[in-house]
Design an enzyme around this catalytic site. Sequence first.
Site, PDB file in Angstrom:
ATOM      1  N   GLU A  51       0.885  -1.173   0.000  1.00 15.97           N
ATOM      2  CA  GLU A  51       0.000   0.000   0.000  1.00 15.97           C
ATOM      3  C   GLU A  51       0.917   1.215   0.000  1.00 15.97           C
ATOM      4  OE1 GLU A  51      -3.376   0.242   0.071  1.00 15.97           O
ATOM      5  OE2 GLU A  51      -3.842  -1.889   0.169  1.00 15.97           O
ATOM      6  N   CYS A  84      -2.164   9.542   2.595  1.00 15.90           N
ATOM      7  CA  CYS A  84      -1.705   8.934   1.337  1.00 15.90           C
ATOM      8  C   CYS A  84      -2.606   9.279   0.170  1.00 15.90           C
ATOM      9  CB  CYS A  84      -1.608   7.432   1.490  1.00 15.90           C
ATOM     10  SG  CYS A  84      -3.144   6.691   2.063  1.00 15.90           S
TER      11      CYS A  84
HETATM   12  P1  NAD Z   1       8.088   4.662   5.089  1.00 12.28           P
HETATM   13  O1  NAD Z   1       8.110   3.847   3.859  1.00 12.28           O
HETATM   14  O2  NAD Z   1       9.255   5.510   5.398  1.00 12.28           O
HETATM   15  O3  NAD Z   1       7.857   3.728   6.380  1.00 12.28           O
HETATM   16  C1  NAD Z   1       6.876   2.695   6.429  1.00 12.28           C
HETATM   17  C2  NAD Z   1       7.360   1.564   7.338  1.00 12.28           C
HETATM   18  O4  NAD Z   1       8.600   1.052   6.834  1.00 12.28           O
HETATM   19  C3  NAD Z   1       7.612   1.975   8.782  1.00 12.28           C
HETATM   20  O5  NAD Z   1       7.166   0.943   9.626  1.00 12.28           O
HETATM   21  C4  NAD Z   1       9.124   2.119   8.845  1.00 12.28           C
HETATM   22  O6  NAD Z   1       9.625   1.847  10.144  1.00 12.28           O
HETATM   23  C5  NAD Z   1       9.607   1.093   7.848  1.00 12.28           C
HETATM   24  N1  NAD Z   1      10.881   1.467   7.182  1.00 12.28           N
HETATM   25  C6  NAD Z   1      11.318   2.723   6.893  1.00 12.28           C
HETATM   26  N2  NAD Z   1      12.515   2.676   6.260  1.00 12.28           N
HETATM   27  C7  NAD Z   1      12.825   1.364   6.134  1.00 12.28           C
HETATM   28  C8  NAD Z   1      13.920   0.670   5.560  1.00 12.28           C
HETATM   29  N3  NAD Z   1      14.940   1.301   4.988  1.00 12.28           N
HETATM   30  N4  NAD Z   1      13.913  -0.675   5.604  1.00 12.28           N
HETATM   31  C9  NAD Z   1      12.882  -1.335   6.143  1.00 12.28           C
HETATM   32  N5  NAD Z   1      11.811  -0.731   6.713  1.00 12.28           N
HETATM   33  C10 NAD Z   1      11.786   0.600   6.725  1.00 12.28           C
HETATM   34  O7  NAD Z   1       6.760   5.535   4.974  1.00 12.28           O
HETATM   35  P2  NAD Z   1       6.282   6.696   5.943  1.00 12.28           P
HETATM   36  O8  NAD Z   1       7.171   7.882   5.770  1.00 12.28           O
HETATM   37  O9  NAD Z   1       6.066   6.155   7.313  1.00 12.28           O
HETATM   38  O10 NAD Z   1       4.857   7.013   5.305  1.00 12.28           O
HETATM   39  C11 NAD Z   1       4.671   7.875   4.223  1.00 12.28           C
HETATM   40  C12 NAD Z   1       4.439   7.131   2.936  1.00 12.28           C
HETATM   41  O11 NAD Z   1       3.472   6.121   3.111  1.00 12.28           O
HETATM   42  C13 NAD Z   1       3.891   8.016   1.828  1.00 12.28           C
HETATM   43  O12 NAD Z   1       4.480   7.705   0.606  1.00 12.28           O
HETATM   44  C14 NAD Z   1       2.418   7.671   1.812  1.00 12.28           C
HETATM   45  O13 NAD Z   1       1.759   7.959   0.601  1.00 12.28           O
HETATM   46  C15 NAD Z   1       2.468   6.225   2.112  1.00 12.28           C
HETATM   47  N6  NAD Z   1       1.193   5.783   2.666  1.00 12.28           N
HETATM   48  C16 NAD Z   1       0.436   4.931   1.950  1.00 12.28           C
HETATM   49  C17 NAD Z   1      -0.791   4.532   2.457  1.00 12.28           C
HETATM   50  C18 NAD Z   1      -1.705   3.606   1.706  1.00 12.28           C
HETATM   51  O14 NAD Z   1      -2.655   3.116   2.312  1.00 12.28           O
HETATM   52  N7  NAD Z   1      -1.462   3.315   0.442  1.00 12.28           N
HETATM   53  C19 NAD Z   1      -1.204   4.986   3.707  1.00 12.28           C
HETATM   54  C20 NAD Z   1      -0.386   5.846   4.395  1.00 12.28           C
HETATM   55  C21 NAD Z   1       0.829   6.239   3.886  1.00 12.28           C
END
Ligand code: NAD
Length: 454
Positions: A207, A241
């Site tokens: 997602e 998002c």
């Molecule tokens: P992110 O990808 O930075 O983090 C998401 C998860 O991944 C967290 O649990 C984090 O701890 C983990 N993570 C971060 N870096 C990592 C790495 N290098 N290796 C492994 N795991 C890692 O996202 P965010 O900044 O928390 O959220 C924002 C993004 O999420 C935006 O792009 C937004 O559009 C998207 N989003 C999508 C939805 C949806 O339902 N499609 C909902 C909310 C947010």
Amino acid sequence: MHNIASLQRQFFNTHATRDVKYRRAALKKLRTALKEWEPRICEALQQDLGKCATETYMTEIGMVLSSLNHTLSSLRSWSKPRRKYTPLAQFPSVSRVVPEPYGVALIMSPWNYPVLLCLDPLVAALSAGNCCVLKPSSMTPATSAVLAEMLGSLYPKEYVHVVLGGRESTGVLLEQKFDYIFFTGSPAVGHIIMEAAARNLTPVTLELGGKSPCIVDATANIRVAARRVAFGKILNAGQTCVAPDYLFIHHSVKDAFVEAYRTAVHEMLGAAPLENEEYTHIINRRHFERLMGLMADAQPLVGGKGDATTLRIEPTVLDGVTPESASMQQEIFGPILPILTWDAWEEVEQFVLSRPRPLASYLFSTDSANKKRFTQHLSFGGGCINDTIIHLAVHGLPFGGIGDSGMGSYHGKAGFDTFTHYKSVLSKANWLDLPFRYHPYSKFAERILRFFLR
Ligand code: NAD
């Protein structure tokens, strides 16, 4: 944490979670707990994001409760094996599709709706009969800690377990073999997750996010459009998002829209949005500065100011934007709305179709031809005509992206399906054993085969 997947798999193999009664009891526990823990959750979200209690209920707790109630009312029916038509050639047999849980699921969630995006997939995973490891974001430490405490008090860790921490914890988890990975977050981390999943051939739902266009044509009800776009950008300070990312508006209604947007922001947040205690702040200083930087090469027509001490940014409309502007190079994820204009519908299609496929798209229009083109020609995860965001509150609409905005979906039955493997079983009677398929083949047998298989 180092062997959590195998610990949960041992428990899964006791078959306890296959019992629908067990799943329903687990979901009911969560429903009761959410009501009891509401004050603690609200406090944590106030601390992490400055989110007010009403918005916390509307966008987090209430959404999960609604999902729980919908799931509880449908689960018995969803979990039933379904009989399928069996062709005469397979007589005498009965064919069924039997829903079965994948096993041990890993759910990783982001910081922007830290309760909803952790618990809503959990509801789906538990309803389907899985065990779950949850990894909430480390950027909302207070909320993640409350979730860990609440879920830890409800379930044994071999059934549901919350792992806290940053990248190191994620690394340790991704080395283990899960039966399903459900990831919500950025496309950049989505690549890392899919790569890790591929090593174990683990199926994934991603997602993700991206730039969701909001298209306004000359026939739109401008006052209503401005209010509904403002709603989408003010909610959680645009850190959603599916927030409308940029406005693509017919040039003839641009000025009227900007005026209506200014009025809408004033009506919703007052004359000084930066001082409004109910207006969510930006998650942290890094994102605050990133967002302020996106305004540098454009002119604000509405808003434009931020307060580095409270981390709030005014709902802003940016003019003088081109596809090369900073605000058009990345997902905004904040209360800033760049405006681009168009003259003919073909430009809309050309612009949107030449970019990565968005998670959401919105159209404001009263023209049925444009509504049809929007629905049939553009490709996106989901969206609304004449509104923003609220498509995700409809249980019957699967929620997910396409292309760069993700793969797979959930919400309602789609969530149950995501965490379910549909196992096909044909059960044959022994009283008849027709010889035609067995060696040695004969001309007669071939004629019979050709009669049935065509
Ligand atoms: P992110 O990808 O930075 O983090 C998401 C998860 O991944 C967290 O649990 C984090 O701890 C983990 N993570 C971060 N870096 C990592 C790495 N290098 N290796 C492994 N795991 C890692 O996202 P965010 O900044 O928390 O959220 C924002 C993004 O999420 C935006 O792009 C937004 O559009 C998207 N989003 C999508 C939805 C949806 O339902 N499609 C909902 C909310 C947010």
